[in-house]
Every structure is written in C-alpha cells, then in structure tokens.
Design an enzyme around this catalytic site. Sequence first.
Site, short mmCIF file in Angstrom:
data_model
loop_
_atom_site.label_atom_id
_atom_site.label_comp_id
_atom_site.label_asym_id
_atom_site.label_seq_id
_atom_site.Cartn_x
_atom_site.Cartn_y
_atom_site.Cartn_z
N SER A 530 -7.20 5.52 -2.37
CA SER A 530 -7.65 6.63 -3.13
C SER A 530 -8.71 7.44 -2.31
O SER A 530 -8.62 7.71 -1.14
CB SER A 530 -8.14 6.23 -4.62
N GLU A 612 3.66 8.33 -5.49
CA GLU A 612 2.80 9.16 -4.80
C GLU A 612 3.04 9.30 -3.40
O GLU A 612 2.85 10.01 -2.55
CB GLU A 612 1.47 8.24 -4.66
N HIS A 640 -0.86 4.84 -8.99
CA HIS A 640 -2.13 4.81 -8.04
C HIS A 640 -2.54 3.51 -7.89
O HIS A 640 -2.83 3.20 -6.82
CB HIS A 640 -3.10 5.80 -8.73
#
Length: 699
Positions: A530, A612, A640
């Site tokens: 992240s 992602e 995530h």
Amino acid sequence: MSLTLAQSSDTARAAAPCADVVPPTGAVSVSAKREVRPEDLLGLRDIGPYEAIGPLFTISPDGSSVVLQLRKADAGSNSYCQAIMIVPLSGARPIVVDQGGDLIRAEIVGVADLTVGSGISEIITPLWSADGQWVAFLKKEDGRVQVWKARSDGTGSEPLTKSQSDVVRFALTPDGGSLVFVTQPEIARQRIAVQREGLGGFHYDDRFIPIADSKPQLPGTLTESVEALDLATGSIRPATDPERALLSLPSLMRPKSAGYIPIDRRSRQAWVEAAGGNFATPDTTVRYQSSTGAVIPCANALCSQARAPAWLTGNGSRVIFLRREGWANGTTGIYEWVPGQSAPKRILQTTDYLADCRPIADALLCLREAATEPRRLVRIDLQTRKVTTIFDPNPEWAKLSFGRVRRMNVRNDFGLESTADLVYPAQYRAGQRYPAIVVQYVSRGHLRGGVGDEYPILALAAKGYAVLSVNRPPHLGLLAGAGNLIAAERTNLQNWANRKSILSSIETPLRELIAEGLIDPKKIGITGLSDGATTVQYAMLHSSMFAAAIMSGCCWERNQGALLGPQIDRTFSQVGYPNLLASAPEFWRQISIVENAQAIGIPLLLQAADSEYLSALEAYTALRQAHKPVDLFVFPNEFHNKWQPAHRLAIYRRTLRWFDFWLKGEVPSGGEDAKEVQFWRDLRAGQLGAEQGPLGSVN
C-alpha cells in the site's frame, strides 16, 4: 469440508475437527529453544484480526469469564480453524462452545463510495445472554452469515437467525428477550440488477474500478433492514427506535457537538470526545456525566490524545482511560481521573500494544502484545499495577528464541518525530555487520509482518538479518491542517514533500545503524504494501541505500487513473496528478518506474493480488524490456490485504529466498525453490530479455 489448494472459492472453510485451534494445557518445555520459522508466524492462534481496532471480547454478567473468538490459519488445507471460547478468569481450562465456520471477510467502502471486497477478516464479538447461560455471535455456514447461539457450558450451538441475506451486526436487548439484527437485502437485489444489465453490456461509468473487476461495483451506501427476533416465540418484527439505538452502542468516540445529550441523563457515564484537530487525526478529551446529568470535562492536557473508550470504576466515581504519549505518541499510558479534580494520575505506561480493554472491579482486562509476544489476555491491577496473564493462546511460543528488540526514536529531515523497532539478528555478535531489511509502515505490539502481514520480521531476524520495523511519520498534509482528503493530498504532493519525509524517516535510523557498525551499508533491503509500496517505488528512484526490494503491489504510473476508474481519476486530477493528455515528464520522472527503467539498478520482486496486479504490468514490462532484474507473482482470489493462508506462507518463504539470494548469495539445493532461484540467477546474469519466457525458456 476444508478448502483445498485444488479448489476455487471466495471463502476458506474451517477444517473439522480443528483440534489444534485449542491451546495445549500443561507446562511447555523450553529447555531446547529454536529460532522462528515462517510456519510459526502463520500458525499463531489469533484473538481478533491482526490489525483490529474494536471490541474483541466481552465479560460474563457475573464477572467470572470472558468470551472470545480464536482463529488459526492452516496453509496445508488453505483454511482457518475457528472457535468460540469461554475463558474463566480463574485460570481454569477454557471451554470451546462452538467450532468451525467460514472466515467472514469485511467489505470496504472505498474513496469512490463503492463497496469492494477485502482480505480483512471481520471482528467477531460474542455477546452474553442476560443470564450468562449462552453467548451469541456471527458465524458463516454454507455461504451465509447468521447469528448463532452457543450454550456456555459447551453442550451445543445452533443458529438463531435464518435470514436470506447476511447478518452484518446484532445486539441483545437488556431484558434478554429479543435479538436485534441488521441485514442488507439490497445487496442481493443490486447483484441481480447488475447481472441483468450485463445482458445488454455494462455502461462504463463511475461504478467501475477496472483493476478490481470487469463489472460495476456495488454502491457504498445500501439500505439496511433492522429486525427484532423474539427469543421466546421465534417471531420476527421490525425493530423499534430504542432497539435500533442498541446497534450503535457503546460508542467508542462521540463527536464534538455543543448540543449533544447523552442517551440516559440519569446514569453516570464517561466517554472520549473529539475536540478539534482535523478530519483524519482528531484531538480528543475525556468527559464525565454525573447521576444528575451534569457533564464535567477534563480540562487537563493529560486528557488530550485519549484513546476511546473511557470507563467508570470505583462505583462510578473514577474514570479510567488510555492515552497516546511519549516520543511520536509511541507509548500508551493508563490514567485515572476523578471528576472535579484537575489532573489525572498515570497508573502505568508501556510500549506494548493494548488491542482491547474492559474494566472489571479495580482492574482492566486487556489483550496485550509485546514485540516478541503474540496477543494474550491479561489482568492489570489498577491499585498494585501488577500484570497477570489470564489466557495465553500460544503457549508453544515460549519454545522459540529471538534477537533483542530496540526502540529507536527518529527525527527526520523535516523535524518530524517517528519511531522504529530494530530486531537484532537472532545470533547477533557485537562488531559484526549484518544485512538489513526495512519493514513498513506501522510498528506496534507483536512484530509480525508489517502492514498487511507479508514480511515475516522475526523469521528474517532468525535468518541473520537486522530488521528495522518503521512507523511512518505524520502526513504533512494533516499537519498543515487540511480539512479534507483532497486538500491533505495536495499538500503531500507539493514538491513530493511527503514522500521525502517518509523516506527520511527510514534513512535516518539506517544511517545511525551504519555508523554504529551494526548493518552492512551495501546489503539493505526494503519492503512495503500500500503506502509502503509507494515508499519503495520512490526510494528506488531517490535513494542509493537499498540493494533489493519487494513490493506487495505496484505502481504509480501514467495509466493509474485509467486502471482505477473514472471517479478515482477525477480525485487524482483534483490532487494534482497530470492526466494522460499531459506528458508532464518532470513530474513523472520523480515517481514513475517506466520513466526511469533504464536507470533503476536494484532487483525488484512483486507479489501482487489478482485484483491489483494490472497496475504493475506497465512497470514490470518496462523493467523487463530494459533487461532489469524484476519478477512478478500473481495470487488468485486475493485483495489488497491477502487472506489465504497458503498465499501468506508462500509470500513469507519467497521473501526469505529473495533476500537470501540478492543480499547473501544463498541458493537452495533443490526442488521448486531452486528452480525459482535459477530464474533469479538468470536475471542477475542478464540472460533474460523481454523476449524470453518463465525460468529462462524461450517462448
């Protein structure tokens, strides 16, 4: 049945039976300790999610026991063992009152006000019946979440609700006669509507997040249905307003409001209230309401930075609260305040993490973690300050050995405070320099795997690395007093100041450790998920300190707005990112891997979720075309935060292999690991160009 590696499902099912979810009893022999392995970290019994904030246990009406959920991952079956346990405060053996069920994962409302799936497990908070004879909790069976009931003597459990849609939260009425529960039947209707729309083709609009899915996401705001179940008759009716109010209590944080009236003006109560600050990091204070309804604020500075909630003890005459304090708010203080007196008294201060606490008599029951100690239930005596362990779900942990942990106070080039925890190599010898690994970007409590739990800190230390687990400094946009996310990010982006600040908070302690002669300046790795992955990307372009990197997702490139959808693209434009029509070479040279592919000199491993990985392909392809050492692994049915046990263990192990190869020159002797590392050897030798396929084979 358990989810096996050959199956495809969006839930991991608990194996039945799961005997090892129950901790062993009796003394654990610690005569022959060994060092930590990735399997030890994966197999920890967890009370609540790793990064949970919320109620994780409740105390029985008679004060003799607590109830909680225990969960244990198993990579072999790619499943979770789950149990609802009653833990006597006397220290007697815990009672398993329910076992099994699927992992319940949270759905998150993102920046674009769309509901997206996640790998974060929901907080399961069992509640006691008024008579203490049973407990209620959320459980997922056969793809549906219901409220279940388990008898507190362990003689059985069964579902209470039979809703056609998932129960998302519930409460029991004070008289014990009814169960109030919330469902979202609109989710099913929305999904049917999306299926119908697809027959004529989806209109590409603000509902899309292309990187996550090829169909529209559901809206973040969905109508809820609130009903009450009569526990005696089994009848269901719409909930009354007082019953609906139960679902929002107890409030952890009350908003600042001049006209706020507590729910019951006749009762004494205490709470933590927002008292200024900004939208993301509010200042707080403590308030007390007497039996007459008069509200007394704590005006002393020691009541600022209080953590919600606050509790009453001493027959309601004293207020107990937790407070963030010390360097970079890196410690927690337990305080007692007598309303009407000006200064609270600190009872205890600790660098340990108190994940959840509840008052009982003149004590606090807390879930406590230390750097090398997983979460456990302890009793903190508010008079003597003595801390006693009530329940340790991982007694086998005592068989393991660790390097010592050192808290480092950091002041970066912007003058901002932060902290970092240095975990010494398990076999540390003074005077020897060690390879080092940076793990980001929250370091508190048990040092497990950083944000997202992907980088096994203690296992890395056991393999001879000095591991620096860092806390990110405050965002410059928040310090500037921004009133919303857009304004904060605009400030962060100006001259890339926030990226420079975060990188400085990493490089500063590394330089200190290099100067001490503890770490090898030529053998430093960096990791991140992240925002931590963005820091890795920025560091690859602006720092010469790192020799290898791993990212859990990637990357900030020109096409990011297109991949994240129209709504997020507009947000990026408001923040200040150039759109696709603006070449903006000076801007992109500061962050883009594609723009700098020829100049990047360190090997990069990407371990991305299938939801992602598309955002990594442009950078990955550019690095391959530039014949740079880069490798990419894509994990199916992931998010995530990755949730599948087999995936997490694979990531742990590959992290060790990657750094062992690039920083220590170690190569496995055989098997699939050796085949994988041979690919990296070819990367290092420059033998793999863009035209070559996996493991060096030509397409």
